[in-house]
Structures are given as C-alpha cells and as structure tokens.
Design a protein around this motif. Structure first.
Motif, PDB file in Angstrom:
ATOM      1  N   ASP A  26       0.838  -1.193   0.000  1.00 47.53           N
ATOM      2  CA  ASP A  26       0.000   0.000   0.000  1.00 47.53           C
ATOM      3  C   ASP A  26       0.878   1.251   0.000  1.00 47.53           C
ATOM      4  O   ASP A  26       1.841   1.344   0.763  1.00 47.53           O
ATOM      5  CB  ASP A  26      -0.893  -0.010   1.245  1.00 47.53           C
ATOM      6  CG  ASP A  26      -1.882   1.128   1.264  1.00 47.53           C
ATOM      7  OD1 ASP A  26      -2.275   1.598   0.188  1.00 47.53           O
ATOM      8  OD2 ASP A  26      -2.273   1.550   2.379  1.00 47.53           O
ATOM      9  N   GLU A  27       0.571   2.183  -0.871  1.00 48.44           N
ATOM     10  CA  GLU A  27       1.241   3.487  -0.907  1.00 48.44           C
ATOM     11  C   GLU A  27       0.374   4.478  -0.134  1.00 48.44           C
ATOM     12  O   GLU A  27      -0.713   4.841  -0.591  1.00 48.44           O
ATOM     13  CB  GLU A  27       1.432   3.957  -2.351  1.00 48.44           C
ATOM     14  CG  GLU A  27       2.349   3.079  -3.177  1.00 48.44           C
ATOM     15  CD  GLU A  27       3.796   3.208  -2.748  1.00 48.44           C
ATOM     16  OE1 GLU A  27       4.184   4.250  -2.197  1.00 48.44           O
ATOM     17  OE2 GLU A  27       4.546   2.228  -2.963  1.00 48.44           O
ATOM     18  N   GLU A  28       0.845   4.900   1.025  1.00 50.32           N
ATOM     19  CA  GLU A  28       0.037   5.762   1.891  1.00 50.32           C
ATOM     20  C   GLU A  28      -0.390   7.068   1.230  1.00 50.32           C
ATOM     21  O   GLU A  28      -1.430   7.624   1.557  1.00 50.32           O
ATOM     22  CB  GLU A  28       0.800   6.053   3.181  1.00 50.32           C
ATOM     23  CG  GLU A  28       0.941   4.838   4.067  1.00 50.32           C
ATOM     24  CD  GLU A  28       1.584   5.182   5.394  1.00 50.32           C
ATOM     25  OE1 GLU A  28       1.494   6.339   5.841  1.00 50.32           O
ATOM     26  OE2 GLU A  28       2.181   4.263   5.979  1.00 50.32           O
ATOM     27  N   ASP A  29       0.411   7.584   0.302  1.00 50.62           N
ATOM     28  CA  ASP A  29       0.110   8.873  -0.321  1.00 50.62           C
ATOM     29  C   ASP A  29      -0.783   8.764  -1.554  1.00 50.62           C
ATOM     30  O   ASP A  29      -1.060   9.761  -2.207  1.00 50.62           O
ATOM     31  CB  ASP A  29       1.413   9.583  -0.711  1.00 50.62           C
ATOM     32  CG  ASP A  29       2.269   9.894   0.512  1.00 50.62           C
ATOM     33  OD1 ASP A  29       1.695  10.082   1.602  1.00 50.62           O
ATOM     34  OD2 ASP A  29       3.500   9.939   0.375  1.00 50.62           O
ATOM     35  N   ILE A  30      -1.217   7.554  -1.888  1.00 49.69           N
ATOM     36  CA  ILE A  30      -2.066   7.358  -3.069  1.00 49.69           C
ATOM     37  C   ILE A  30      -3.406   6.786  -2.619  1.00 49.69           C
ATOM     38  O   ILE A  30      -3.458   5.713  -2.006  1.00 49.69           O
ATOM     39  CB  ILE A  30      -1.401   6.407  -4.086  1.00 49.69           C
ATOM     40  CG1 ILE A  30      -0.063   6.980  -4.537  1.00 49.69           C
ATOM     41  CG2 ILE A  30      -2.328   6.175  -5.279  1.00 49.69           C
ATOM     42  CD1 ILE A  30       0.715   6.061  -5.452  1.00 49.69           C
ATOM     43  N   ASP A  33      -5.342   2.839  -3.907  1.00 46.71           N
ATOM     44  CA  ASP A  33      -4.352   2.042  -4.639  1.00 46.71           C
ATOM     45  C   ASP A  33      -4.284   0.596  -4.141  1.00 46.71           C
ATOM     46  O   ASP A  33      -3.522  -0.195  -4.675  1.00 46.71           O
ATOM     47  CB  ASP A  33      -2.961   2.681  -4.542  1.00 46.71           C
ATOM     48  CG  ASP A  33      -2.333   2.472  -3.177  1.00 46.71           C
ATOM     49  OD1 ASP A  33      -3.042   2.633  -2.164  1.00 46.71           O
ATOM     50  OD2 ASP A  33      -1.140   2.149  -3.124  1.00 46.71           O
ATOM     51  N   GLU A  34      -5.094   0.251  -3.154  1.00 42.52           N
ATOM     52  CA  GLU A  34      -5.060  -1.098  -2.610  1.00 42.52           C
ATOM     53  C   GLU A  34      -5.378  -2.111  -3.709  1.00 42.52           C
ATOM     54  O   GLU A  34      -6.250  -1.896  -4.539  1.00 42.52           O
ATOM     55  CB  GLU A  34      -6.056  -1.256  -1.462  1.00 42.52           C
ATOM     56  CG  GLU A  34      -5.715  -0.443  -0.225  1.00 42.52           C
ATOM     57  CD  GLU A  34      -6.152   1.017  -0.311  1.00 42.52           C
ATOM     58  OE1 GLU A  34      -6.827   1.408  -1.285  1.00 42.52           O
ATOM     59  OE2 GLU A  34      -5.807   1.771   0.599  1.00 42.52           O
TER      60      GLU A  34
END
Length: 124
Positions: A26-30, A33-34
């Motif tokens: 997981d990209e926290e800033d996107i 996106d999961e």
C-alpha cells in the motif's frame, strides 16, 4: 456485469481446494491504490499429482479474482495455461500455475506464473 461482492465458500468434502493470495504494498500517499488477487482451484482429494492444460482447467473450477478500485472485479475463469502439482511426503504440495486471461472484454491479456510450495490448512 456484477460489480457487487461475491463470496467464495469452501466447505468440507472430498476435494482439496487451493488458494493463492497476493496483496500489493500500500502506498500511503495514493488514494484507492489497494490491490489484491486470489486464485482458487480444486482437485480430487485422493490425487498425489496432477496436470491440467487449457480447456482441462475447467475441471479444476479454476478462477482468479481481484480486489481493487478497478473497472471489473468479477470472477475470471482462465482457459489458457497449465496447472500442475505434486504432493510431497510431508503433505505439502509443489505447485506450478501458468495462466493467461482477460479481466474483462476491454482489457489486454494478463498472465500469472506462480511456482511454490502450498501447505494444507483446515477449513475454519
């Protein structure tokens, strides 16, 4: 097209059911996106080895499903590829999954190539 949640049930019986699960980091800033995928299939529980190719994949009830913020999250039933497995003496399975499929009628062909050892777990 069904965009709702589909539940996959596994019940006690004579077949062995395999599940492969992949979850992307997981990209926290996107946002949204999961992404995750599951591949399920089943074989006769008395087999010690198996090999299925192309149209034979139907016999496995093989399907792949993704969980994401995507255009389609329907179940997909690949009919191109090969799935092989050999049971080891400790009860684990050495599996090779090589399949090609399309997520929907508007997507390009995708493929998955998975090789690994799978261990059996009891149904909860």
């Amino acid at each position: 097209m069904n965009q709702g949640v589909e539940t996959v049930g596994i019940e006690p019986g004579t077949n062995t059911v395999f599940r492969y699960y992949f979850q992307a980091a997981d990209e926290e800033d996107i946002a949204d996106d999961e992404y995750a995928e599951s591949i399920y299939f089943e074989v006769n529980g008395s087999l010690e080895s198996f090999s299925y190719t192309d149209v034979e994949l139907r016999e496995l009830n093989l399907f792949i499903r993704r969980a994401c913020f995507c255009a389609s999250t329907d179940l997909v039933f690949p009919e191109t590829g090969t799935v092989t497995g050999t049971k080891s003496s400790n009860g684990n399975w050495d599996l090779s999954i090589s399949i090609s499929f399309e997520w929907d009628e508007n997507s390009q062909t995708a493929s998955r190539n998975i090789n690994g050892t799978f261990r059996l777990e009891p149904i909860p």
